[in-house]
Motif scaffolding. Structure first.
Motif, PDB file in Angstrom:
ATOM      1  N   LEU A 106       0.821  -1.213   0.000  1.00 34.89           N
ATOM      2  CA  LEU A 106       0.000   0.000   0.000  1.00 34.89           C
ATOM      3  C   LEU A 106       0.855   1.263   0.000  1.00 34.89           C
ATOM      4  O   LEU A 106       0.347   2.361  -0.177  1.00 34.89           O
ATOM      5  N   GLU A 128      -8.167   0.381   0.329  1.00 35.78           N
ATOM      6  CA  GLU A 128      -6.921  -0.339   0.599  1.00 35.78           C
ATOM      7  C   GLU A 128      -7.219  -1.810   0.865  1.00 35.78           C
ATOM      8  O   GLU A 128      -6.506  -2.696   0.396  1.00 35.78           O
ATOM      9  N   ARG A 179     -10.814   6.003   3.070  1.00 34.43           N
ATOM     10  CA  ARG A 179      -9.731   5.447   2.258  1.00 34.43           C
ATOM     11  C   ARG A 179      -9.558   3.945   2.508  1.00 34.43           C
ATOM     12  O   ARG A 179      -9.160   3.186   1.630  1.00 34.43           O
ATOM     13  N   GLU A 180      -9.883   3.547   3.746  1.00 36.07           N
ATOM     14  CA  GLU A 180      -9.554   2.174   4.145  1.00 36.07           C
ATOM     15  C   GLU A 180     -10.215   1.084   3.298  1.00 36.07           C
ATOM     16  O   GLU A 180      -9.551   0.103   2.943  1.00 36.07           O
ATOM     17  N   PRO A 181     -11.521   1.195   2.976  1.00 38.81           N
ATOM     18  CA  PRO A 181     -12.109   0.116   2.176  1.00 38.81           C
ATOM     19  C   PRO A 181     -11.393  -0.088   0.836  1.00 38.81           C
ATOM     20  O   PRO A 181     -11.304  -1.213   0.348  1.00 38.81           O
ATOM     21  N   PHE A 205      -7.043  -3.838   9.375  1.00 42.79           N
ATOM     22  CA  PHE A 205      -6.755  -2.433   9.657  1.00 42.79           C
ATOM     23  C   PHE A 205      -7.224  -2.043  11.061  1.00 42.79           C
ATOM     24  O   PHE A 205      -8.099  -2.682  11.645  1.00 42.79           O
ATOM     25  N   ALA A 261     -11.873  -1.267   8.381  1.00 44.98           N
ATOM     26  CA  ALA A 261     -12.012  -1.067   6.935  1.00 44.98           C
ATOM     27  C   ALA A 261     -12.954  -2.077   6.304  1.00 44.98           C
ATOM     28  O   ALA A 261     -12.691  -2.584   5.210  1.00 44.98           O
ATOM     29  N   LEU A 262     -14.031  -2.386   6.981  1.00 43.78           N
ATOM     30  CA  LEU A 262     -15.031  -3.270   6.374  1.00 43.78           C
ATOM     31  C   LEU A 262     -15.754  -2.488   5.289  1.00 43.78           C
ATOM     32  O   LEU A 262     -15.807  -1.262   5.329  1.00 43.78           O
ATOM     33  N   TYR A 263     -16.319  -3.219   4.329  1.00 46.39           N
ATOM     34  CA  TYR A 263     -17.091  -2.555   3.286  1.00 46.39           C
ATOM     35  C   TYR A 263     -18.467  -2.239   3.875  1.00 46.39           C
ATOM     36  O   TYR A 263     -19.252  -3.167   4.127  1.00 46.39           O
ATOM     37  N   PRO A 264     -18.756  -0.955   4.106  1.00 42.94           N
ATOM     38  CA  PRO A 264     -19.951  -0.618   4.884  1.00 42.94           C
ATOM     39  C   PRO A 264     -21.265  -0.978   4.209  1.00 42.94           C
ATOM     40  O   PRO A 264     -22.269  -1.178   4.882  1.00 42.94           O
ATOM     41  N   ARG A 289     -12.322 -11.748   7.473  1.00 43.03           N
ATOM     42  CA  ARG A 289     -12.093 -11.415   6.067  1.00 43.03           C
ATOM     43  C   ARG A 289     -10.655 -11.732   5.663  1.00 43.03           C
ATOM     44  O   ARG A 289     -10.393 -12.142   4.534  1.00 43.03           O
TER      45      ARG A 289
END
Lengths: 377, 300
Positions: A53, B199, B195-197, A82, A86-89, A147
């Motif tokens: 990243l 990455e 930004r996190e999703p 993370f 950083a889940l996909y909301p 995940r």
């Protein structure tokens, strides 16, 4: 599983700000490595470079011996958890788990099998059809972990995944992660600024400061033999007391001396520190090396130290005493004693210091003076 | 006793505050009633009468007669069709172009503010000015557009006088004028995305296109819905451009509802029927606004 190797890895932003400098590190196949350091020390940047990243400014990153600097994150076969999960909301838990697998064109039955297995392992089965917003912090953390796990990657990168949890849940998840690592035997890199996490979870810890690796080793080895005053002051709560002092040779013995404290060093140490005799040094005293009775202060019986109590913090199983050497005029140090006896602020107490545990640091380099290794046992 | 005083005190203050608040808003409310509510109510009232500018006055009550007449008027229905086509065309094209530019700007580091400032210029211009400028640019013989086309060998186009071209000319000018509105709103939405999703998706193996499809579009949905609805509401009411550039022509090729209502009232002099048409337009816009309101509430 994967071995990860960093060779002189450096990260510079805008050709000016150096975030990570010349990191040389090898993380063994199946090892649980913890990157530990204060905020801004470069630990997360290092992890993100491993994940792909962040670009690597110079140096090499090798995974299983293959240079990966220019390989896209999607091709590295790593998984990352993370700090903010950083889940996909907009996706359900099930869709979150399945996303990476669908992108890899796995068969529907295989995806279902993996999700069932992971959700059973992490106890997230009942929430598979919920959205992340409908989950608590702990549940989200489990889903984020799920995940990563469901992909069965070569290695797991954990970027402070426990820092948003409350203390109780953090302790629980800490234990679960350790168990998970034992069960999977996977390579894991865990980034944290919490030294308790580092000490309890890591097979090895890598302590970083200002973008550089300061010390790498097994937790207890690092704890017992800190490389410098930074490591000594960073590990443990309360940290090691670091007092300006000097080494004095007298009567064939070497003494570590500071205001209100004069300690004759054991012979083996005296020989190791002989080069610094008569010089200014920093003396390091761990709070837990002070004891209420001489019989508990090591084979030598301990050095009696008279202190004036300034603060008493009764934590339950132990009590942290902040106390001054030389009455109230001397430097204040922290000591940890067993719970049971009551201490009054302003009272004078005599504790016994285990002289075999003393640490001495060079005043200019702040590095620890080489001494006979006190092994982790 | 003391307790009751303590308990009542905040209520008294609250009531006092409310009264004071009303007092402060009163002038503004009165002005709004005068300039918005009164004309609307007057128009709705007028729509119930046979009211012409030749014979003004509320002499003949026709009830819903004007509404029935309007809905049976093929020219009015044509204007609804033309307006609907216009709304779909400009909203779809402005959205596509606006989203593309917003995505590009969102990924741009250098010169972003400059691009942004340039793109915002048309939005700051008055529609009448926009219409006048473009009417000059698109003049069949004197306009710069045909001149430039001629330089590369393309024969002149009658941009505003050709039945098949005029509608799309208005669409093009509207896009030039209004696309910045889409860009501003969509860019604000893109900038606010976490930004996190992304990455996580990259590590999960998603390509840029897959990130856009699986992450950006779903996360932008609330912003997209609100942006499209607001733009649709404004597009339905388009009047200035048509008035300045084509006067609804050639023929009735660009006869949008707003312009048709204007023509009915001030050329046809039938204020009663024009008011009924305004009522119908009001219902359309209110329905869209209500939907927008509901969407925004659902989002929040």
């Amino acid at each position: 599983m994967a071995a990860i190797e960093l060779r002189a890895v450096t990260k510079t932003y805008a050709n000016v700000v150096s975030a990570v400098r010349n990191v040389d590190l090898t993380i063994g196949d199946g090892e649980f490595m913890v990157f530990l350091g204060p905020s801004g020390c470069g630990k997360s940047t290092t992890l993100r470079m491993i994940a792909g990243l962040e670009d690597i400014t110079s140096g090499d990153l090798l995974i299983d011996g293959v240079r990966m600097n220019d390989v896209d994150p999607s091709k590295r076969d790593l998984a990352i958890v993370f700090q903010n999960y950083a889940l996909y909301p907009h996706m359900s838990v099930r869709e979150n788990l399945a996303f990476g697998l669908k992108l890899r064109h796995l068969e529907r039955a295989e995806i279902a099998r993996r999700i069932d297995g992971i959700s059973a392992m992490l106890g997230i089965g009942p929430m598979l059809d919920r959205r992340p917003a409908q989950l608590s912090g702990g549940q989200r953390q489990r889903v984020a972990l799920g995940r990563a796990l469901v992909r069965e990657p070569k290695a797991f990168l954990l970027d402070e995944p426990l820092s948003n949890l409350d203390a109780k849940l953090r302790a629980t998840m800490r234990t679960e992660l350790i168990k998970l690592h034992r069960r999977l035997g996977a390579t894991m890199i865990h980034v944290t600024h919490d030294q308790v996490e580092a000490m309890t979870m890591g097979e090895r810890i890598c302590i970083m400061r200002d973008g550089e690796v300061v010390q790498v080793g097994r937790p207890l080895d690092v704890y017992r033999n800190p490389a410098d005053t930074f490591v000594a002051g960073f590990l443990a709560t309360p940290p090691m007391n670091l007092l300006p002092g000097r080494l004095e040779a007298e009567g064939g013995q070497l003494h570590a001396v500071t205001d209100g404290f004069r300690c004759a060093l054991p012979r083996a140490y005296a020989e190791a520190y002989a080069s610094h005799a008569g010089r200014e040094v920093i003396i390091g005293l761990r709070p837990e090396d002070f004891h209420e009775t001489p019989d508990r202060a090591g084979a030598l019986g301990g050095l009696p130290v008279t202190l004036t109590v300034t603060t008493v913090e009764a934590l339950g199983p132990e009590t942290v005493l902040m106390a001054s050497l030389m009455g109230e005029a001397g430097p204040e140090i922290a000591t940890r004693v067993d719970f049971g006896r009551e201490y009054e602020v302003g009272s004078r107490v005599t504790l016994h210091y285990d002289t075999a545990q003393i640490h001495v640091f060079d005043v200019e380099t702040t590095k620890a003076l080489a001494r006979p290794l006190v092994s982790a046992g | 006793m003391t307790t009751s005083v303590v308990n009542n005190a905040p209520n008294r203050i609250h009531v006092h505050d409310r009264r004071f608040g009303w007092l402060l808003t009163m002038p503004g409310l009165a002005l709004l009633l005068l300039v918005i509510a009164f004309p609307v109510l007057w128009a709705l009232f007028t729509s119930l009468f046979e009211y012409t500018l030749i014979n003004p006055g509320f002499h003949t009550y026709v009830g819903a007669g004007n509404y029935a007449k309007a809905l049976g008027d093929p020219e009015f229905l044509h204007s609804i069709r033309v307006t609907a086509m216009f709304v779909v065309a400009v909203v779809v094209l402005e959205f596509a172009l606006g989203f593309l530019i917003a995505l590009m700007l969102n990924d741009t580091e250098r010169g972003k503010d400059l691009y942004y400032a340039i793109l915002l210029c048309p939005l700051l211009m008055n529609p009448v000015v926009v219409g006048l400028i473009w009417r000059m640019f698109l003049h069949p013989s004197l306009g710069i557009v045909n001149y430039l086309l001629g330089r590369i060998g393309i024969p002149p186009v009658n941009w505003l006088g050709d039945v098949d071209v005029a509608f799309w000319t208005i669409v093009m000018v509207d896009i030039w004028h209004q696309v910045s509105f889409m860009i501003v709103l969509l860019l604000a939405g893109l900038a606010a995305l976490p930004r996190e999703p992304y990455e996580a998706a990259r590590v999960d193996g998603a390509s840029s296109l897959q990130c856009f499809w699986h992450i950006t579009l779903p996360l932008m949905r609330p912003v997209i819905v609100v942006t499209l609805l607001i733009r649709m509401i404004f597009a339905v009411k388009t009047y200035d451009l048509v008035y300045i550039m084509t006067r609804g022509g050639p023929g009735v090729a660009t006869d949008f509802i707003s312009y048709f209502i204007y023509r009915s009232a001030f050329v046809g002099l039938d204020l009663g029927e024009a008011s009924a048409m305004s009522g119908i337009l009001l219902v359309i816009v209110l329905a869209m606004t209500a939907y927008l309101h509901r969407s925004m509430r659902a989002i929040s």
